[in-house]
Design an enzyme around this catalytic site. Sequence first.
Site, mmCIF file in Angstrom:
data_model
loop_
_atom_site.group_PDB
_atom_site.id
_atom_site.type_symbol
_atom_site.label_atom_id
_atom_site.label_comp_id
_atom_site.label_asym_id
_atom_site.label_seq_id
_atom_site.Cartn_x
_atom_site.Cartn_y
_atom_site.Cartn_z
ATOM 1 N N THR A 165 19.917 50.237 -50.265
ATOM 2 C CA THR A 165 21.081 49.603 -50.856
ATOM 3 C C THR A 165 21.543 50.824 -51.657
ATOM 4 O OG1 THR A 165 21.068 47.302 -50.730
ATOM 5 C CG2 THR A 165 22.475 48.045 -52.538
ATOM 6 N N VAL A 174 25.226 37.586 -44.747
ATOM 7 C CA VAL A 174 26.020 38.116 -45.479
ATOM 8 C C VAL A 174 25.197 38.664 -46.764
ATOM 9 C CG1 VAL A 174 27.775 37.693 -47.328
ATOM 10 C CG2 VAL A 174 28.063 36.527 -45.068
ATOM 11 N N SER A 175 25.343 39.770 -46.973
ATOM 12 C CA SER A 175 24.685 40.573 -48.109
ATOM 13 C C SER A 175 24.943 40.034 -49.443
ATOM 14 C CB SER A 175 24.722 41.935 -47.906
ATOM 15 O OG SER A 175 24.191 42.702 -48.807
ATOM 16 N N THR A 209 19.701 45.535 -55.940
ATOM 17 C CA THR A 209 19.150 46.094 -54.642
ATOM 18 C C THR A 209 17.996 45.191 -54.626
ATOM 19 O OG1 THR A 209 18.144 47.893 -53.386
ATOM 20 C CG2 THR A 209 18.139 47.945 -55.874
ATOM 21 N N GLY A 210 17.562 45.120 -53.000
ATOM 22 C CA GLY A 210 16.414 44.384 -52.669
ATOM 23 C C GLY A 210 17.005 43.341 -51.822
#
Length: 318
Positions: free
Chosen positions: A181, A210-211, A230-231
């Site tokens: 990301t 969905v992120s 991020t991750g």
Amino acid sequence: MTIHKVQPKLIIHGGAGSSLKGKGGADAVRKSLYKVVEDVYGLLVAGASAKDAVIRGCHLLEDDPRFNAGTGSVLQSDGQIRMSASLMDGAAQRFSGVINVSRVQHPIELAEFLQGSADRVLSDFGAAELLRELQVPLYNPLTEIRLQEWMQERQENFVREAAGVVAENELVEDSNAGYGTIGVVALDSEGCLAAGTSTGGKGFERIGRVSDSAMPAGNYATAKAAISCTGIGEDIIDECLAPRIVVRVTDGLSLVEAFKRSFTEAGASKRDFGAIGLDANGAIGWGKTSEVLLAAYHTGNQMGDTLDLSDGIESGGL
Ligand code: GLY
């Protein structure tokens, strides 16, 4: 000469995950990140707003095929690229974003446009309509290496949980460096904060997943603090990570303490992620439970990065 009310600060990331095994490894990533830090910090010094600096930084990182956002995004289980991005202006405390958008070079541009709209978060169909309305040229963000990565996974029936955190120069057979990301957090010379985050997702995920990157859980900013995560998105959502850190700062904890407490809790819950952030006083913070956090920053005097942190749970700051 620009008179700064406060010293601008900047921190960016290109993902978190497991160790970098590919050609070039940490040095190549460091070089990419420092180039973006130099460019964007130059803008802040010249008087750009935190929001504009964040947009510029996201553009540059989306354009770098090494990182999983924009060009070089990972493919989902059906072989399609669907990207998500969000922007939060801390001074206005306003969030905007797009979820699972395709065929666009800079998803962050859509989030930027939506800052001024009554409807501020659009998903796939609505985001595609917006692209058409704005007459944004169609763009294919697919790279050869991401295609090969997906083909290999397809042969193995998608056993991996996520795609590589960075696209290697060539396919690395045993690479398990997951979860990319990109994110940018800036403090401008007026003391305003902003955060932006953009991603191709985890890679190999179900259609419609969905992120966190287009949710406040993964990208949040107020007048007090701003955070980009991020991750593994599901872990970030479960911890409500970005607002968790921001609220701790609002309630009086230092940024570094807020990171420390949040990452100690995340470690105990076996989460897999990282985060970067700034507060309105110019403190810089980071934390990770994953093996690596690919972050770099500018203090006003010098650049630094988090690439040499130990493999374990870590948090810190300046
Ligand atoms: N953090 C990016 C994702 O899980 O989609």
